[in-house]
Design a protein around this motif. Structure first.
Motif, mmCIF file in Angstrom:
data_model
loop_
_atom_site.group_PDB
_atom_site.id
_atom_site.type_symbol
_atom_site.label_atom_id
_atom_site.label_comp_id
_atom_site.label_asym_id
_atom_site.label_seq_id
_atom_site.Cartn_x
_atom_site.Cartn_y
_atom_site.Cartn_z
ATOM 1 N N ALA A 1 0.814 -1.216 0.000
ATOM 2 C CA ALA A 1 0.000 0.000 0.000
ATOM 3 C C ALA A 1 0.848 1.267 0.000
ATOM 4 C CB ALA A 1 -0.923 -0.011 1.216
ATOM 5 N N GLU A 2 2.156 1.124 -0.201
ATOM 6 C CA GLU A 2 3.035 2.302 -0.166
ATOM 7 C C GLU A 2 3.061 3.016 -1.512
ATOM 8 O OE1 GLU A 2 4.064 3.359 2.666
ATOM 9 O OE2 GLU A 2 3.367 1.577 3.710
ATOM 10 N N LYS A 3 3.896 4.082 -1.620
ATOM 11 C CA LYS A 3 3.843 4.961 -2.790
ATOM 12 C C LYS A 3 4.957 4.753 -3.805
ATOM 13 C CE LYS A 3 1.811 8.704 -0.100
ATOM 14 N NZ LYS A 3 2.019 10.099 0.318
ATOM 15 N N HIS A 4 5.966 3.954 -3.502
ATOM 16 C CA HIS A 4 7.122 3.801 -4.413
ATOM 17 C C HIS A 4 7.416 2.323 -4.636
ATOM 18 C CE1 HIS A 4 7.357 7.835 -2.749
ATOM 19 N NE2 HIS A 4 7.863 8.153 -3.930
ATOM 20 N N ALA A 5 7.654 1.968 -5.901
ATOM 21 C CA ALA A 5 7.755 0.540 -6.274
ATOM 22 C C ALA A 5 9.209 0.091 -6.409
ATOM 23 C CB ALA A 5 7.019 0.300 -7.588
ATOM 24 N N TYR A 6 9.401 -1.200 -6.163
ATOM 25 C CA TYR A 6 10.718 -1.822 -6.345
ATOM 26 C C TYR A 6 10.532 -3.259 -6.814
ATOM 27 C CZ TYR A 6 9.935 -4.019 -1.770
ATOM 28 O OH TYR A 6 9.430 -4.756 -0.723
ATOM 29 N N LEU A 7 11.555 -3.775 -7.467
ATOM 30 C CA LEU A 7 11.553 -5.177 -7.895
ATOM 31 C C LEU A 7 12.068 -6.029 -6.757
ATOM 32 C CD1 LEU A 7 12.947 -5.186 -11.555
ATOM 33 C CD2 LEU A 7 10.653 -5.776 -10.813
ATOM 34 N N LYS A 8 11.328 -7.053 -6.438
ATOM 35 C CA LYS A 8 11.727 -7.984 -5.379
ATOM 36 C C LYS A 8 11.573 -9.379 -5.940
ATOM 37 C CE LYS A 8 10.507 -9.477 -0.733
ATOM 38 N NZ LYS A 8 11.588 -9.051 0.128
ATOM 39 N N ASN A 9 12.694 -10.048 -6.194
ATOM 40 C CA ASN A 9 12.699 -11.359 -6.833
ATOM 41 C C ASN A 9 11.903 -11.279 -8.138
ATOM 42 O OD1 ASN A 9 14.225 -12.446 -4.716
ATOM 43 N ND2 ASN A 9 12.395 -12.880 -3.532
ATOM 44 N N ASN A 10 10.799 -11.998 -8.237
ATOM 45 C CA ASN A 10 10.007 -11.977 -9.468
ATOM 46 C C ASN A 10 8.753 -11.120 -9.336
ATOM 47 O OD1 ASN A 10 11.696 -13.591 -11.003
ATOM 48 N ND2 ASN A 10 10.794 -15.467 -10.203
ATOM 49 N N LYS A 11 8.668 -10.318 -8.279
ATOM 50 C CA LYS A 11 7.459 -9.528 -8.036
ATOM 51 C C LYS A 11 7.810 -8.043 -8.000
ATOM 52 C CE LYS A 11 5.426 -13.220 -5.285
ATOM 53 N NZ LYS A 11 6.486 -14.173 -5.149
ATOM 54 N N ILE A 12 6.756 -7.228 -8.086
ATOM 55 C CA ILE A 12 6.907 -5.794 -7.872
ATOM 56 C C ILE A 12 6.165 -5.477 -6.585
ATOM 57 C CG2 ILE A 12 6.514 -3.486 -8.782
ATOM 58 C CD1 ILE A 12 6.390 -4.702 -11.565
ATOM 59 N N SER A 13 6.869 -4.838 -5.659
ATOM 60 C CA SER A 13 6.280 -4.478 -4.368
ATOM 61 C C SER A 13 6.432 -2.979 -4.156
ATOM 62 C CB SER A 13 6.969 -5.237 -3.236
ATOM 63 O OG SER A 13 6.741 -6.620 -3.383
ATOM 64 N N SER A 14 5.821 -2.477 -3.086
ATOM 65 C CA SER A 14 5.937 -1.045 -2.793
ATOM 66 C C SER A 14 6.542 -0.854 -1.407
ATOM 67 C CB SER A 14 4.564 -0.372 -2.882
ATOM 68 O OG SER A 14 3.674 -0.900 -1.927
ATOM 69 N N ALA A 15 7.189 0.304 -1.227
ATOM 70 C CA ALA A 15 7.833 0.599 0.053
ATOM 71 C C ALA A 15 7.786 2.095 0.296
ATOM 72 C CB ALA A 15 9.277 0.107 0.046
ATOM 73 N N ARG A 16 8.135 2.495 1.520
ATOM 74 C CA ARG A 16 8.187 3.918 1.866
ATOM 75 C C ARG A 16 9.406 4.544 1.202
ATOM 76 N NH1 ARG A 16 6.313 3.211 8.108
ATOM 77 N NH2 ARG A 16 4.128 2.857 7.579
ATOM 78 N N ILE A 17 9.299 5.832 0.972
ATOM 79 C CA ILE A 17 10.300 6.564 0.206
ATOM 80 C C ILE A 17 11.682 6.552 0.868
ATOM 81 C CG2 ILE A 17 9.852 8.829 1.250
ATOM 82 C CD1 ILE A 17 10.000 9.962 -1.634
ATOM 83 N N TYR A 18 11.735 6.441 2.196
ATOM 84 C CA TYR A 18 13.025 6.503 2.893
ATOM 85 C C TYR A 18 13.683 5.127 3.086
ATOM 86 C CZ TYR A 18 9.775 5.652 6.743
ATOM 87 O OH TYR A 18 8.767 5.150 7.540
ATOM 88 N N ALA A 19 13.016 4.051 2.637
ATOM 89 C CA ALA A 19 13.653 2.721 2.717
ATOM 90 C C ALA A 19 14.882 2.713 1.801
ATOM 91 C CB ALA A 19 12.662 1.645 2.294
ATOM 92 N N GLU A 20 15.907 1.984 2.205
ATOM 93 C CA GLU A 20 17.130 1.941 1.393
ATOM 94 C C GLU A 20 17.188 0.645 0.602
ATOM 95 O OE1 GLU A 20 20.802 3.151 3.000
ATOM 96 O OE2 GLU A 20 20.007 5.130 3.523
ATOM 97 N N LYS A 21 17.343 0.804 -0.701
ATOM 98 C CA LYS A 21 17.412 -0.323 -1.622
ATOM 99 C C LYS A 21 18.393 0.030 -2.729
ATOM 100 C CE LYS A 21 12.644 -1.562 -0.696
ATOM 101 N NZ LYS A 21 13.012 -2.590 0.257
ATOM 102 N N ARG A 22 18.802 -0.970 -3.467
ATOM 103 C CA ARG A 22 19.562 -0.702 -4.686
ATOM 104 C C ARG A 22 18.600 -0.096 -5.709
ATOM 105 N NH1 ARG A 22 23.844 -5.597 -5.751
ATOM 106 N NH2 ARG A 22 24.852 -5.517 -3.708
#
Length: 200
Positions: free
Chosen positions: A171-192
């Motif tokens: 239910a968050e506002k920014h998307a990222y690739l996680k394995n074979n899925k697309i998920s969402s996270a908060r803007i301040y989470a740290e990811k590649r």
């Protein structure tokens, strides 16, 4: 008895003379025949060699021409699949992608991409998405999808609406690739992150 003996010796002489004549005639005939045939056989042999050599050369030339043509077609196919991209970027179709090795927030990741004349990654079809999935491995990577709120549609960085070909979890506002899925996270989470830009 003498007459019978002399008759036999005469017949023997005739046989010997005939066989000598036949032997001499046979040898003469062979010599004449070979004189007539030999030049023709030599010419035929030389012609056969010439034909064999010409055919061999033709086969070699055709083989080389086909291998060069095949190589050129293969290189053209590779150019269509893998675009010429800057160092440390990977090309597919008409885009270049950069996969970071560091982690950062969504905002700083987008800032990095903008400095590279790019934006957080956008995929336009399943082939590009599958390409991105292959390179992400076990890490999570920011991509260029975002929304104002859970009630709003997902949008790319150029503000075009996402076609929802692959559902985005969370239910968050920014998307990222996680394995074979697309998920969402908060803007301040740290990811590649993954940057993308069109191929020049």
């Amino acid at each position: 008895m003498r007459a019978a003996g002399s008759a036999e010796s005469f017949v023997g002489m005739l046989n010997t003379t005939d066989s000598l004549k036949r032997g001499k005639l046979g040898k003469r005939f062979k010599r004449k025949y070979l004189r007539i045939i030999s030049p023709m056989c030599s010419a035929k042999i030389y012609c056969s060699y010439a034909v064999i050599i010409i055919l061999t050369v033709a086969i070699i030339v055709l083989s080389v021409a086909l291998s060069v043509l095949g190589r050129n077609q293969q290189q053209a196919s590779i150019k269509k699949t893998f675009a010429a991209c800057p160092k440390n970027w990977i090309g597919v179709q008409n885009k270049c992608f950069y996969f970071s090795e560091d982690s950062s927030t969504w905002i700083l990741s987008q800032k990095f991409c903008l400095e590279q004349n790019a934006q957080l990654a956008r995929f336009d079809n399943m082939e590009e998405l599958n390409f991105l999935r292959r390179y992400t491995g076990i890490f999570d990577y920011w991509i260029g999808l975002h929304r104002e709120s859970p009630e709003h549609p997902w949008r790319w960085m150029d503000d075009t609406e996402y076609n929802s070909s692959v559902p985005i979890r969370g239910a968050e506002k920014h998307a990222y690739l996680k394995n074979n899925k697309i998920s969402s996270a908060r803007i301040y989470a740290e990811k590649r992150w993954i940057c993308s830009k069109p191929n020049n």
